[in-house]
Write a protein that holds these residues in place. Sequence first.
Motif, short mmCIF file in Angstrom:
data_model
loop_
_atom_site.label_atom_id
_atom_site.label_comp_id
_atom_site.label_asym_id
_atom_site.label_seq_id
_atom_site.Cartn_x
_atom_site.Cartn_y
_atom_site.Cartn_z
N ASP A 355 7.19 -0.89 -0.38
CA ASP A 355 6.13 -1.35 -1.27
C ASP A 355 6.45 -2.77 -1.73
O ASP A 355 7.62 -3.17 -1.82
CB ASP A 355 6.02 -0.43 -2.50
N ASP A 396 -3.09 -0.42 -10.57
CA ASP A 396 -1.86 -0.60 -9.80
C ASP A 396 -0.82 -1.45 -10.52
O ASP A 396 0.16 -1.89 -9.92
CB ASP A 396 -2.18 -1.21 -8.43
N TYR A 408 1.58 -3.57 -7.78
CA TYR A 408 2.19 -3.21 -6.50
C TYR A 408 1.14 -2.94 -5.44
O TYR A 408 0.00 -2.58 -5.73
CB TYR A 408 3.11 -1.99 -6.66
N SER A 410 1.03 -0.74 -1.69
CA SER A 410 1.77 0.24 -0.91
C SER A 410 2.17 -0.32 0.45
O SER A 410 1.41 -1.09 1.08
CB SER A 410 0.90 1.49 -0.71
#
Length: 479
Positions: A355, A396, A408, A410
């Motif tokens: 990530d 997020d 972040y 993914s």
Amino acid sequence: MFLELVACPHFNFSIGFVWFLFVSRLHLVTWNVGTASPPPDVTSLLQLNSLGPTTDMYVIGLQEVNSKITKFLSDLAFDDPWSIFFMTVLSPLGYVKLSSVRMQGLLLLIFVKHAHLPFIRGIHTHYTRTGLFGYWGNKGGVSVRLSLFGHTICFMNCHLPAHIENTEQRLDDFEKILEMQFEGDGIPSPLDHELLFWFGDLNFRIADYGIHFVRETIKNKRFSLLWEKDQLNMAKKKEEFLKEFKEGPLQFKPTYKFDLYSDVYDTSEKKRKPAWTDRILWKLKNLSEVASKEGEFPEEENQISVTLNNYISHMSYGISDHKPVTGTFKLEMKPLVSEPLVVLSPEGEWSAEHDVLIRYSAVPEFPSSAWDWIGLFPVTFRHVKDYVTYAWVQDDEISSCSDSKEVYMSASEIPKMGGEFLLCYYSNNLHSIVGISEPFQIQCSQTPIEDDVLEEECSWLQKHDNPKSDGDSENRKGI
């Protein structure tokens, strides 16, 4: 961030301080394309081989784009061929489609350099029908307004009624277009913008003189003999609402009407008299009507100026019975906005192995929203929805402090093949990109890439090289 603009210091001796002008270079195109498809090359039209300063903004106004019902419905679902064509040409050079508006055959496109996006705000579009008593859009105007460095600019692409006897109808229609209002509170009308560009197939003709005299005068390049009988020039002398509009000298051949794929004027049975139907004008709002006292710096001094560098036609393009016309302008302005609302950057090294984090900070007055998002874009992205993936700035978010926040993404969303990318912060309240990162590299994945993933990413990359697929990107995330 506004790297392509030149900061020019000026010293005011009466008050003894230095202030700065930003210089922006704008290239404006108007072209009645006569329902034709795009030509194979527009290098000279866009001055892509110019040795001069880089163009910061392209404004492209087209008339008579193919608007047959089946074609028009297809273009509503996907980008029209002309938009796709110009995106294909300009996106590899670092330009993004900032805005577009279409009304049947009228199309207005605006492209800007990446770095300029955070300083362009308040983008709105509008169209005004004047055909068939205002019920049909074969004639009328399409408009885009925006704020650049805090200065208001409006662009109006018009297609006015044809034929030499319809001068009054042309003037009436343009007055109607000027009276239109953009949706939203506090948005100025076209004439209240600091700078207004008016262009298109305005259809004004050369009065009184016969066709043989006009053609002979053109052949001998004695264009000035025709200027006084140009209907638009005559109207500017007597119509109050036109008197402040400026235009460069018509030192090129009248741009209508030609046989296709030639520089020969109309040889059909109609034998239309040549005319400067395709024009580019501008109006700068006067903010200094009251003269300042000697030695005093006027608070209301014009903070934006316009210089026309060239005004030409392009005879080599023959897909239509009109020749395209371009105007290249230098805009000098005192910046009222000089810092982006949001500054953002990738944290650490990016790859699909883990990530990744994005750090951003916003100015205190920034009107953030739960619907704001940060997109990961290829460096050659074409428009605001041409992202690879995105993250919601609130959903997020993983950390926040007084001066910055972290969001972040993914690992599963990061392109495994790597490459060069940008991050852009999109403001839902302002409907525009308000922050953009420097280009950065995503490392290619070190783990074996499965065939289906490789195929998907290769397909995505090919789509960027294949203009026929570009409309799909508009629906990729449904934002």
